[in-house]
Write an enzyme that holds these catalytic residues in place. Structure first.
Site, short mmCIF file in Angstrom:
data_model
loop_
_atom_site.label_atom_id
_atom_site.label_comp_id
_atom_site.label_asym_id
_atom_site.label_seq_id
_atom_site.Cartn_x
_atom_site.Cartn_y
_atom_site.Cartn_z
N GLY A 54 -3.78 0.05 0.73
CA GLY A 54 -2.77 1.08 0.58
C GLY A 54 -2.13 1.50 1.90
O GLY A 54 -1.33 2.43 1.94
N GLY B 249 -8.41 -5.41 2.07
CA GLY B 249 -8.51 -4.04 2.57
C GLY B 249 -9.76 -3.88 3.42
O GLY B 249 -10.82 -4.38 3.06
N GLY C 292 -0.21 -0.50 3.79
CA GLY C 292 1.08 -1.14 4.03
C GLY C 292 1.01 -2.60 4.49
O GLY C 292 2.00 -3.11 5.00
N LYS C 293 -0.11 -3.27 4.30
CA LYS C 293 -0.22 -4.68 4.71
C LYS C 293 0.76 -5.54 3.92
O LYS C 293 1.56 -6.27 4.48
CB LYS C 293 -1.64 -5.22 4.48
CG LYS C 293 -2.70 -4.59 5.33
CD LYS C 293 -4.07 -5.19 5.06
CE LYS C 293 -4.58 -4.99 3.65
NZ LYS C 293 -4.81 -3.60 3.28
N SER C 294 0.68 -5.46 2.58
CA SER C 294 1.54 -6.31 1.76
C SER C 294 3.00 -5.90 1.90
O SER C 294 3.88 -6.75 1.89
CB SER C 294 1.13 -6.25 0.29
OG SER C 294 -0.22 -6.62 0.18
N TYR C 295 3.24 -4.61 2.05
CA TYR C 295 4.62 -4.15 2.26
C TYR C 295 5.17 -4.80 3.52
O TYR C 295 6.30 -5.28 3.56
CB TYR C 295 4.66 -2.62 2.37
CG TYR C 295 6.06 -2.11 2.61
CD1 TYR C 295 6.96 -1.97 1.56
CD2 TYR C 295 6.50 -1.81 3.90
CE1 TYR C 295 8.26 -1.54 1.78
CE2 TYR C 295 7.79 -1.38 4.13
CZ TYR C 295 8.67 -1.24 3.07
OH TYR C 295 9.95 -0.83 3.29
N ASP D 293 -2.39 -12.03 4.89
CA ASP D 293 -2.51 -10.67 4.37
C ASP D 293 -3.99 -10.48 4.05
O ASP D 293 -4.50 -11.05 3.09
CB ASP D 293 -1.63 -10.57 3.09
CG ASP D 293 -1.49 -9.15 2.57
OD1 ASP D 293 -2.23 -8.26 3.04
OD2 ASP D 293 -0.64 -8.93 1.69
P1 ADP Z 1 -1.85 -2.72 1.21
O1 ADP Z 1 -1.29 -4.09 1.00
O2 ADP Z 1 -2.28 -2.46 2.62
O3 ADP Z 1 -2.93 -2.38 0.24
P2 ADP Z 1 0.74 -1.85 0.32
O4 ADP Z 1 1.58 -2.69 1.20
O5 ADP Z 1 0.60 -2.28 -1.08
O6 ADP Z 1 -0.70 -1.66 0.96
O7 ADP Z 1 1.30 -0.36 0.42
C1 ADP Z 1 0.90 0.68 -0.43
C2 ADP Z 1 2.13 1.46 -0.88
O8 ADP Z 1 2.79 2.08 0.21
C3 ADP Z 1 3.16 0.57 -1.54
O9 ADP Z 1 3.72 1.25 -2.63
C4 ADP Z 1 4.19 0.34 -0.46
O10 ADP Z 1 5.47 0.07 -0.99
C5 ADP Z 1 4.15 1.65 0.33
N1 ADP Z 1 4.42 1.42 1.75
C6 ADP Z 1 3.57 0.90 2.64
N2 ADP Z 1 4.12 0.84 3.87
C7 ADP Z 1 5.36 1.28 3.75
C8 ADP Z 1 6.45 1.47 4.67
N3 ADP Z 1 6.34 1.13 5.96
N4 ADP Z 1 7.60 1.98 4.18
C9 ADP Z 1 7.72 2.30 2.88
N5 ADP Z 1 6.74 2.16 1.98
C10 ADP Z 1 5.57 1.67 2.39
MG MG Z 2 -1.97 -5.56 -0.41
#
Ligand code: ADP
Ligand code: MG
Length: 559
Positions: free
Chosen positions: A105, A254, A107-110, A251
């Site tokens: 959560g 967590g 922002g890795k995948s984002y 990626d």
């Molecule tokens: P992870 O892959 O680390 O578990 P995600 O990339 O899925 O996390 O991010 C979790 C949520 O936060 C998603 O809904 C994503 O769109 C949002 N989010 C993360 N980073 C950003 C960012 N830099 N700007 C806007 N939204 C973000």
């Molecule tokens: Mg992810």
């Protein structure tokens, strides 16, 4: 070319849930520094500590906390800072790697993949698009470029090929002195434009989701490694040269501890395996950091054993960490107080990664060299096999040993069986390296068809117009997100094709397999006939429609 691992930290926005809970932010970004304050109501921190801020400095610190602020670092900014240079080096013939590290959560995948919204594409699709854009611009007719793609996932120390149609079996990680660690039988697909890569990425991601639902896996616990291999062939003054460079985009799972994510039962048991790759990554980073920050003469340097082989992830990323690669780590963190401990742990990790030195080389005539070395080794092994040695014709290959001189001059005895295995491995590697582009294209086509068929059999549909992730099919009846995984953040669709779709547990041969304890082997059947879908509950199964347990058959008019 020697260079440190580049470390960037990105802070994500406060999400709506946190905003509703009036979450306190503990992160400040000042230039390339991240300042972390102790949470106000923290009982564990002493008063003195509470007033102090912990300060970390990185190569880049990205403030993505507020999209409306001037300071906001969007996807493009990260690509410009981290992706442009990477592509430059890729065309120069260097290997490179970007990996995203942080708690679920954060922002890795984002950051790596992004979303479909305009300007929201992550670094992976942008790098792919720009790679092909640059190839298209290549002015010289004497230069030809080809791009191959592979995509794999590591879950509980097992490797799964996300681009192959065969999802059932796990691939073996092997090492060869000539090639280094590699995944045996991993498909490498030939691609000629960005649209094809985009399609492969979304199909791979769909396979990830499908596998998770079918195998009861948590989405956040697998590592995904997407690789692009660029081969540049040049014919100059009657001479052929070839440069092969690889981009690995990772990626990671967590980084939070299993205890915190509430894993129980099977998940908890799997926990140790699941975390092995991440915990080993931590040990590899700190061993390298220690090695590279001590003086070259120190005993430390000579003594340090880097535990690459202790996990699949680190074994495969061996070159990216302390080896032949230009590597960037993107550490993603959450700004809020409730994630304080995880954030600090991520920042400490990132801080030690800064000290890792890599030694990247231009991979010129890489394939030719490898083929030569493999050939030489094969000849040597063949000679050993046929040498009389101490072999006894009546004993099995396993019992017959042959002396081999190791690089340190010592003599080792290796069984003929091991030599035979090694010869087979060599021939296979050589065969793969000698494939022509046409042969590769043919394989790609075959795998593509098999994969589409396998997805269609599962009732999974990928929207070509909307290639990142999945969309709900409008005209076809479907079921959404049957997974019990609370962290599943993607859309998972099972379409109900015309005809019969069965649903059962993991031991069944049903099209839709679910893992919850109450799901029976033969649970229910969907029939889609002339626009009417019926659901039939099979004996003893509990099937509930809008809160009402159904007795036998319920029909829906899909129109
Ligand atoms: P992870 O892959 O680390 O578990 P995600 O990339 O899925 O996390 O991010 C979790 C949520 O936060 C998603 O809904 C994503 O769109 C949002 N989010 C993360 N980073 C950003 C960012 N830099 N700007 C806007 N939204 C973000
Ligand atoms: Mg992810």
């Amino acid at each position: 070319m020697n260079g440190r691992v580049v470390v960037a930290v990105r802070v994500r926005p406060i999400n709506s849930k946190e905003r509703e809970a009036d979450a306190e932010s503990v992160i400040q970004i000042d230039g390339n520094q991240i300042l972390v304050s102790s949470p106000k109501d923290s009982k564990s921190t002493r008063r003195k500590d509470a007033a102090e801020k912990k300060i970390f400095a990185f190569d880049h610190a990205y403030d993505s906390t507020n999209a409306d602020s001037m300071a906001y670092a969007g996807q493009e900014r990260l690509y410009l800072d981290l992706g442009v240079g990477l592509l430059e080096k890729t065309f120069a013939g260097y290997n490179s790697c970007i990996f995203a590290y942080g708690q679920t959560g954060s922002g890795k995948s984002y950051t790596m993949t992004g979303t479909n919204a305009p300007g929201d594409q992550g670094i992976i699709p942008t790098i792919c698009a720009q790679l092909f854009a640059r190839i298209a611009e290549e002015p010289s007719a004497a230069m030809s470029c080809s791009v191959e793609v592979s995509y794999l996932e590591i879950y509980a120390e097992k490797v799964r090929d996300l681009l192959s149609s065969n999802n059932k079996f796990h691939l073996r990680v092997r090492e060869h002195p000539v090639t280094g660690p590699y995944v045996e039988d991993l498909v490498r697909l030939a691609t000629s434009n960005y649209a094809q890569v985009q399609q492969l990425l979304s199909e791979g991601n769909a396979r990830r989701s499908v596998a998770r639902t079918n195998m009861n896996e948590a989405s956040s616990r697998s590592h995904a490694v997407f690789s692009l291999i660029l081969t540049q062939r040049q014919h100059l003054a009657g001479l052929d040269t070839e440069k092969v460079s690889k981009i690995s985009l990772v990626d990671l799972a967590g980084s939070e501890s299993v205890a915190k994510s509430g894993a129980t039962g099977v998940r908890l048991k799997e926990g140790a395996e699941i975390n092995r790759s991440l915990s080993t990554l931590g040990r590899v980073i700190s061993a390298l950091a220690e090695r590279d920050s001590s003086s070259p003469q120190s005993a430390m340097v000579r003594k340090t054993v880097v535990p690459y082989r202790d996990s699949v992830l680190t074994w495969l990323l061996k070159d990216s960490l302390g080896g032949n690669s230009l590597t960037t780590m993107i550490a993603t963190i959450s700004p809020v107080a409730t994630n304080y401990e995880e954030t600090l742990s991520t920042l400490r990790y990132a801080d030690s990664a800064k000290r890792i030195q890599n030694h990247a080389m231009i991979n010129e005539d890489h394939n030719l060299k490898m083929i030569k070395e493999l050939q030489a080794e094969l000849t040597f092994l063949r000679a050993k096999m046929t040498s009389t040695g101490i072999s006894n014709p009546t004993s099995s290959l396993d019992d017959q040993c042959v002396p081999i001189i190791a690089p340190d001059g010592s003599t080792q005895y290796i069984s003929k069986q091991e030599i035979a295995d090694r010869m087979e491995q060599n021939s296979k590697l050589m065969q793969e390296m000698n494939l022509t582009w046409e042969q590769k294209l043919a394989t790609t086509k075959r795998v593509q068809l098999e994969r589409e068929q396998a997805l269609a059999d599962l009732g999974i549909q990928i929207d070509n117009l909307n290639p990142i992730g999945l969309t709900t099919p409008r005209k076809i009846p479907h079921l959404i997100n049957l997974s019990e995984d609370p962290l599943l953040d993607e859309l998972l669709i099972y379409t109900l094709k015309p005809g019969i779709t069965r649903c059962g547990n993991l031991a069944s041969s049903a099209e839709i397999k679910l893992s919850a304890p109450s799901v029976l082997k033969d649970h229910c059947v969907f029939r889609n006939v002339d626009g009417i879908v019926t659901i039939e509950s099979l004996p003893e199964a509990v099937v509930v429609v809008n809160g009402q347990r159904i007795q036998k058959v319920v029909a829906f008019n899909y129109e």
